[in-house]
Design an enzyme around this catalytic site. Sequence first.
Site, short mmCIF file in Angstrom:
data_model
loop_
_atom_site.label_atom_id
_atom_site.label_comp_id
_atom_site.label_asym_id
_atom_site.label_seq_id
_atom_site.Cartn_x
_atom_site.Cartn_y
_atom_site.Cartn_z
N THR A 100 -20.77 -6.20 32.12
CA THR A 100 -20.24 -7.08 33.16
C THR A 100 -19.23 -6.27 33.96
O THR A 100 -18.18 -5.91 33.42
CB THR A 100 -19.54 -8.32 32.56
OG1 THR A 100 -20.48 -9.03 31.78
CG2 THR A 100 -18.99 -9.22 33.65
N LYS A 175 -23.21 -13.75 37.64
CA LYS A 175 -22.38 -13.86 36.43
C LYS A 175 -20.93 -14.24 36.79
O LYS A 175 -20.34 -15.14 36.19
CB LYS A 175 -22.44 -12.51 35.69
CG LYS A 175 -21.40 -12.29 34.63
CD LYS A 175 -21.88 -12.69 33.28
CE LYS A 175 -20.76 -12.53 32.25
NZ LYS A 175 -21.03 -13.21 31.02
N LYS A 250 -10.79 -11.41 32.42
CA LYS A 250 -11.50 -10.25 33.01
C LYS A 250 -12.48 -10.74 34.09
O LYS A 250 -12.53 -10.20 35.19
CB LYS A 250 -12.26 -9.51 31.91
CG LYS A 250 -13.14 -8.39 32.45
CD LYS A 250 -14.14 -7.84 31.43
CE LYS A 250 -15.19 -7.01 32.18
NZ LYS A 250 -16.22 -6.43 31.33
P1 NAD Z 1 -17.12 -3.35 23.24
O1 NAD Z 1 -15.82 -2.80 23.64
O2 NAD Z 1 -17.31 -3.91 21.86
O3 NAD Z 1 -18.27 -2.21 23.45
C1 NAD Z 1 -18.26 -1.26 24.46
C2 NAD Z 1 -18.63 0.07 23.83
O4 NAD Z 1 -18.76 1.08 24.84
C3 NAD Z 1 -17.55 0.59 22.86
O5 NAD Z 1 -18.12 0.76 21.57
C4 NAD Z 1 -17.10 1.90 23.49
O6 NAD Z 1 -16.78 2.90 22.52
C5 NAD Z 1 -18.32 2.29 24.28
N1 NAD Z 1 -18.05 3.25 25.35
C6 NAD Z 1 -17.06 3.23 26.28
N2 NAD Z 1 -17.17 4.32 27.08
C7 NAD Z 1 -18.24 5.03 26.65
C8 NAD Z 1 -18.86 6.25 27.05
N3 NAD Z 1 -18.37 6.96 28.07
N4 NAD Z 1 -19.93 6.70 26.37
C9 NAD Z 1 -20.43 6.00 25.32
N5 NAD Z 1 -19.88 4.84 24.88
C10 NAD Z 1 -18.81 4.36 25.55
O7 NAD Z 1 -17.51 -4.46 24.34
P2 NAD Z 1 -18.63 -5.58 24.22
O8 NAD Z 1 -18.03 -6.85 23.72
O9 NAD Z 1 -19.84 -5.01 23.59
O10 NAD Z 1 -18.91 -5.84 25.79
C11 NAD Z 1 -19.67 -4.96 26.59
C12 NAD Z 1 -19.86 -5.59 27.95
O11 NAD Z 1 -20.52 -6.86 27.82
C13 NAD Z 1 -18.55 -5.88 28.70
O12 NAD Z 1 -18.73 -5.57 30.05
C14 NAD Z 1 -18.32 -7.37 28.46
O13 NAD Z 1 -17.58 -7.97 29.49
C15 NAD Z 1 -19.75 -7.88 28.45
N6 NAD Z 1 -19.94 -9.15 27.70
C16 NAD Z 1 -19.40 -9.32 26.47
C17 NAD Z 1 -19.59 -10.52 25.80
C18 NAD Z 1 -18.99 -10.74 24.42
O14 NAD Z 1 -19.02 -11.90 23.96
N7 NAD Z 1 -18.50 -9.73 23.74
C19 NAD Z 1 -20.35 -11.55 26.39
C20 NAD Z 1 -20.93 -11.33 27.63
C21 NAD Z 1 -20.72 -10.11 28.28
#
Ligand code: NAD
Length: 300
Positions: A100, A175, A250
């Site tokens: 997102t 979204k 966010k």
């Molecule tokens: P998270 O922080 O658990 O996962 C993100 C991952 O990306 C981390 O493990 C981080 O180490 C990795 N990362 C960052 N930079 C990187 C790079 N350069 N190379 C490789 N890996 C890298 O976050 P999440 O909860 O999985 O959310 C991910 C996305 O989904 C976000 O944009 C969030 O807004 C969206 N989202 C989350 C939810 C939820 O309920 N968690 C729901 C809908 C949408």
Amino acid sequence: MGEEVLRVAFIGLGNMGGPMAANLVKAGHEVVGTDLSEEACAAFQAVGGQVAASAAEAVRDVQAVVTMLPAGKHVRSVYLGEDGILAHAAKGTLFIDSSTIDVDSSRDVAKAASEAGMDMVDAPVSGGIVGAANGTLTFMIGGPEVAFERAKPLLEIMGASLVHAGDAGAGQAAKICNNMLLGISMIGTCEAFVLAEKLGLDPQKLFDVSSKSSGQCWSLTSYCPIPGPVPTSPANNGYKPGFAAPMMLKDLLLAEEAAGSSGAKTPMGERAARLYEEYCGNGGENSDFSGIIHLLRNLG
Ligand code: NAD
């Protein structure tokens, strides 16, 4: 792509990406994942994934790439530049960004992908970590029809519902518009309960009336911010997330940014962002977004 086994790169194996990538493995695809976190990589290996040392290495010799990263700056840095995945993947590779992020970053990266001869969609999700684990996410998709058709078989493994919202960035736009509306409607619902309390009106009676009349909305009838009327809502569980307040903040900030760059006026969205900022800075940071009722009870 049909039933064909694909070699897929998955970048960002966090709370959402980890279980989404695991579902692709379970469906029989050959998935090579990578993440900055060793722990996330180890968890992916434990469910049958292959791990690459870098994003550039992961996208070598794959037909499709999925990215699930925190924010626009991470997506730009992973995709663009000399070390970026667009420079290291074979021409014609399909890219699906499910993070997102802000609409401008999404459109910039889609433009760069198209210039590099790639197919790309933005495909943010709703449904949270439970939806990610169960493969029941809703995907909101932006991008050309041909890229959408290519992405569909993979998205159908990770999700239960797909909406092709329009051209590049339209998935992100859908979204953030939806989540801005949700933030505003949750605050409105909480305000109505706070007013009812002050007026000596039984909250259950307000629920009985509004759930069947013109005040009806999802925040009231599926996610009621007071304990009682909707037994599954986080209010019955100490406001444990659910959908955490900082995640709502966010999305409201993304909506505000998009309003600024597009010239839309969203005064309610801005007010909602300020209230969530205040809530997250005053004890709400670990709470569900419906917990904002505590802030509203104590305002002034
Ligand atoms: P998270 O922080 O658990 O996962 C993100 C991952 O990306 C981390 O493990 C981080 O180490 C990795 N990362 C960052 N930079 C990187 C790079 N350069 N190379 C490789 N890996 C890298 O976050 P999440 O909860 O999985 O959310 C991910 C996305 O989904 C976000 O944009 C969030 O807004 C969206 N989202 C989350 C939810 C939820 O309920 N968690 C729901 C809908 C949408």
